[in-house]
Design an enzyme around this catalytic site. Sequence first.
Site, PDB file in Angstrom:
ATOM      1  CB  THR A  12      -0.896   0.084   1.259  1.00 21.43           C
ATOM      2  OG1 THR A  12      -0.081   0.047   2.407  1.00 21.43           O
ATOM      3  CG2 THR A  12      -1.928  -1.010   1.308  1.00 21.43           C
ATOM      4  CD  GLU A  71     -12.242 -31.040  25.770  1.00 21.56           C
ATOM      5  OE1 GLU A  71     -11.681 -31.187  26.863  1.00 21.56           O
ATOM      6  OE2 GLU A  71     -11.964 -31.707  24.752  1.00 21.56           O
TER       7      GLU A  71
HETATM    8  N1  COS Z   1     -11.750 -33.219  40.058  1.00 22.80           N
HETATM    9  C1  COS Z   1     -12.196 -34.081  40.997  1.00 22.80           C
HETATM   10  N2  COS Z   1     -13.340 -33.893  41.682  1.00 22.80           N
HETATM   11  C2  COS Z   1     -14.037 -32.782  41.401  1.00 22.80           C
HETATM   12  C3  COS Z   1     -13.629 -31.837  40.455  1.00 22.80           C
HETATM   13  C4  COS Z   1     -12.423 -32.093  39.774  1.00 22.80           C
HETATM   14  N3  COS Z   1     -11.965 -31.251  38.858  1.00 22.80           N
HETATM   15  N4  COS Z   1     -14.525 -30.842  40.390  1.00 22.80           N
HETATM   16  C5  COS Z   1     -15.467 -31.136  41.290  1.00 22.80           C
HETATM   17  N5  COS Z   1     -15.186 -32.323  41.896  1.00 22.80           N
HETATM   18  C6  COS Z   1     -15.934 -32.970  42.968  1.00 22.80           C
HETATM   19  C7  COS Z   1     -15.976 -32.074  44.199  1.00 22.80           C
HETATM   20  O1  COS Z   1     -14.877 -32.284  45.026  1.00 22.80           O
HETATM   21  C8  COS Z   1     -17.289 -32.488  44.822  1.00 22.80           C
HETATM   22  O2  COS Z   1     -17.127 -33.690  45.538  1.00 22.80           O
HETATM   23  P1  COS Z   1     -17.132 -33.726  47.157  1.00 22.80           P
HETATM   24  O3  COS Z   1     -18.432 -33.104  47.573  1.00 22.80           O
HETATM   25  O4  COS Z   1     -16.997 -35.152  47.479  1.00 22.80           O
HETATM   26  O5  COS Z   1     -15.957 -32.895  47.564  1.00 22.80           O
HETATM   27  C9  COS Z   1     -18.167 -32.827  43.638  1.00 22.80           C
HETATM   28  O6  COS Z   1     -17.289 -33.150  42.558  1.00 22.80           O
HETATM   29  C10 COS Z   1     -19.085 -31.689  43.223  1.00 22.80           C
HETATM   30  O7  COS Z   1     -18.258 -30.572  42.950  1.00 22.80           O
HETATM   31  P2  COS Z   1     -18.788 -29.083  42.890  1.00 22.80           P
HETATM   32  O8  COS Z   1     -19.713 -28.833  44.037  1.00 22.80           O
HETATM   33  O9  COS Z   1     -17.617 -28.208  42.708  1.00 22.80           O
HETATM   34  O10 COS Z   1     -19.670 -29.128  41.549  1.00 22.80           O
HETATM   35  P3  COS Z   1     -20.493 -27.992  40.836  1.00 22.80           P
HETATM   36  O11 COS Z   1     -21.826 -28.521  40.517  1.00 22.80           O
HETATM   37  O12 COS Z   1     -20.384 -26.717  41.582  1.00 22.80           O
HETATM   38  O13 COS Z   1     -19.782 -27.881  39.385  1.00 22.80           O
HETATM   39  C11 COS Z   1     -18.264 -27.111  37.723  1.00 22.80           C
HETATM   40  C12 COS Z   1     -18.497 -27.609  39.159  1.00 22.80           C
HETATM   41  C13 COS Z   1     -19.065 -25.906  37.346  1.00 22.80           C
HETATM   42  C14 COS Z   1     -16.778 -26.788  37.714  1.00 22.80           C
HETATM   43  C15 COS Z   1     -18.562 -28.273  36.726  1.00 22.80           C
HETATM   44  O14 COS Z   1     -19.959 -28.499  36.632  1.00 22.80           O
HETATM   45  C16 COS Z   1     -18.015 -28.043  35.336  1.00 22.80           C
HETATM   46  O15 COS Z   1     -16.819 -28.187  35.104  1.00 22.80           O
HETATM   47  N6  COS Z   1     -18.882 -27.690  34.367  1.00 22.80           N
HETATM   48  C17 COS Z   1     -18.477 -27.577  32.974  1.00 22.80           C
HETATM   49  C18 COS Z   1     -18.719 -28.864  32.283  1.00 22.80           C
HETATM   50  C19 COS Z   1     -17.977 -28.947  30.999  1.00 22.80           C
HETATM   51  O16 COS Z   1     -16.812 -28.651  30.906  1.00 22.80           O
HETATM   52  N7  COS Z   1     -18.688 -29.415  29.966  1.00 22.80           N
HETATM   53  C20 COS Z   1     -18.112 -29.600  28.668  1.00 22.80           C
HETATM   54  C21 COS Z   1     -18.444 -30.951  28.207  1.00 22.80           C
HETATM   55  S1  COS Z   1     -17.333 -31.581  27.025  1.00 22.80           S
HETATM   56  S2  COS Z   1     -17.657 -30.585  25.423  1.00 22.80           S
END
Ligand code: COS
Length: 379
Positions: free
Chosen positions: A270, A363
Amino acid sequence: MLDFSLTDEQRQLQQLARDFTRKEIIPIASEYDQREELPWQVVEKAHEVGLLNVGVPEHAGGLGLGMFEEALIGEEIAYGCMGIFTVLMASELGITPILVGGTEEQQKRFLGPLVERPALAAFGLSEPGNGSDAAAMQTTAVLDGDEWVINGTKMWISNGGIADITVVFATTDRSGGYKATVALVVPKDAPGLSYNKIKHKMGQRASLTSELVFENVRVPRDHQLGGLGDGFRIAMKTLDKTRVPVAAGSVGVARRALDESVKYAKERETFGKPITTYQAIQFKLAEMLMGIETGRLMTWKAAWLVDTGKPHGTEAAIAKAYCSEMAFDAANEAIQIHGGYGYVGEYPVEKLLRDVKLNQIYEGTNEIQRLVIARSILK
Ligand code: COS
């Protein structure tokens, strides 16, 4: 001492994936994007050269490569096409819950066949009514004698309908929350399981995304991974690992955006000069490289944490969110550098943007990544 150099084996693997991308992916990426079709021949060739299902452990007949190697491969494949990356890496995603929650016997039974011939796996967590709130799943699993009976719908499933096996997460009691969830391995041709291809996606159109409908689908009880109530935790532990390849793929897209931008900017003039002589362009290129280098470092760190068995969920979330946003910005700037040409399909940069948008969503959305990161700060 810290060492950022690759071993000879890692360099060879990276070169293999780079050559594969140049030869098998780049020439066909645009065509399969336009046709909204999964290029099965790429899956066959990836199997042939040893780039498919690389996470299958040696005791199940696989290569047993680590997350770092997956990241190296993922960056190269995504350089060629993020949609084809998703075909290959969604299979690693489908394999991972079997590594996380399966017994050695289950790993041999379910993963062995995935390395004997070209075959894919899939991961069935999201549903039409819930994605981020994964524990709120509505798909049910009820025990009937020695069989699980599954009913419900899974949504946005990469490789759905073409994968030989899908790990499906379901609830045994809708009021039981995450404690009532199970993970079940479901074969592709299970009676009662049907698939609907999701059409007209914005990008990643060379990857097959489907809705899975379960109507009294029966699987033997020994298709259950882990114990009753382990489903949600297996899913979370899986995603803590597989967000690393998404970050690596994003770095690959950003690298492509930079390379295409440099190529174009060196040719385009340019005001009588190549546009590379202008700081407005130079700064954009510099920003891209800053993002690529930073993103790759974070990705490699997260991969290293996975491979060394150290806590890695937060770092994987940082890498995934950072790299997907960095790559989106890089693709956006690549279009800007190309001007009007960047906005049409003649140059590959508009596809980069369409494809990499999904990396901020799948994810776990980047909002969920920030939630995971914030929780780790505040706990
Ligand atoms: N690793 C191991 N355990 C886990 C964990 C992890 N990363 N995350 C949560 N847990 C366990 C917790 O410790 C808890 O168990 P305990 O009560 O025995 O301690 C239990 O699982 C519930 O955890 P939490 O209360 O944190 O769950 P929530 O419902 O608040 O959800 C999120 C947590 C939002 C982080 C979760 O639902 C999530 O990752 N959502 C996104 C899903 C996703 O990525 N989908 C894409 C699909 S593939 S395209």
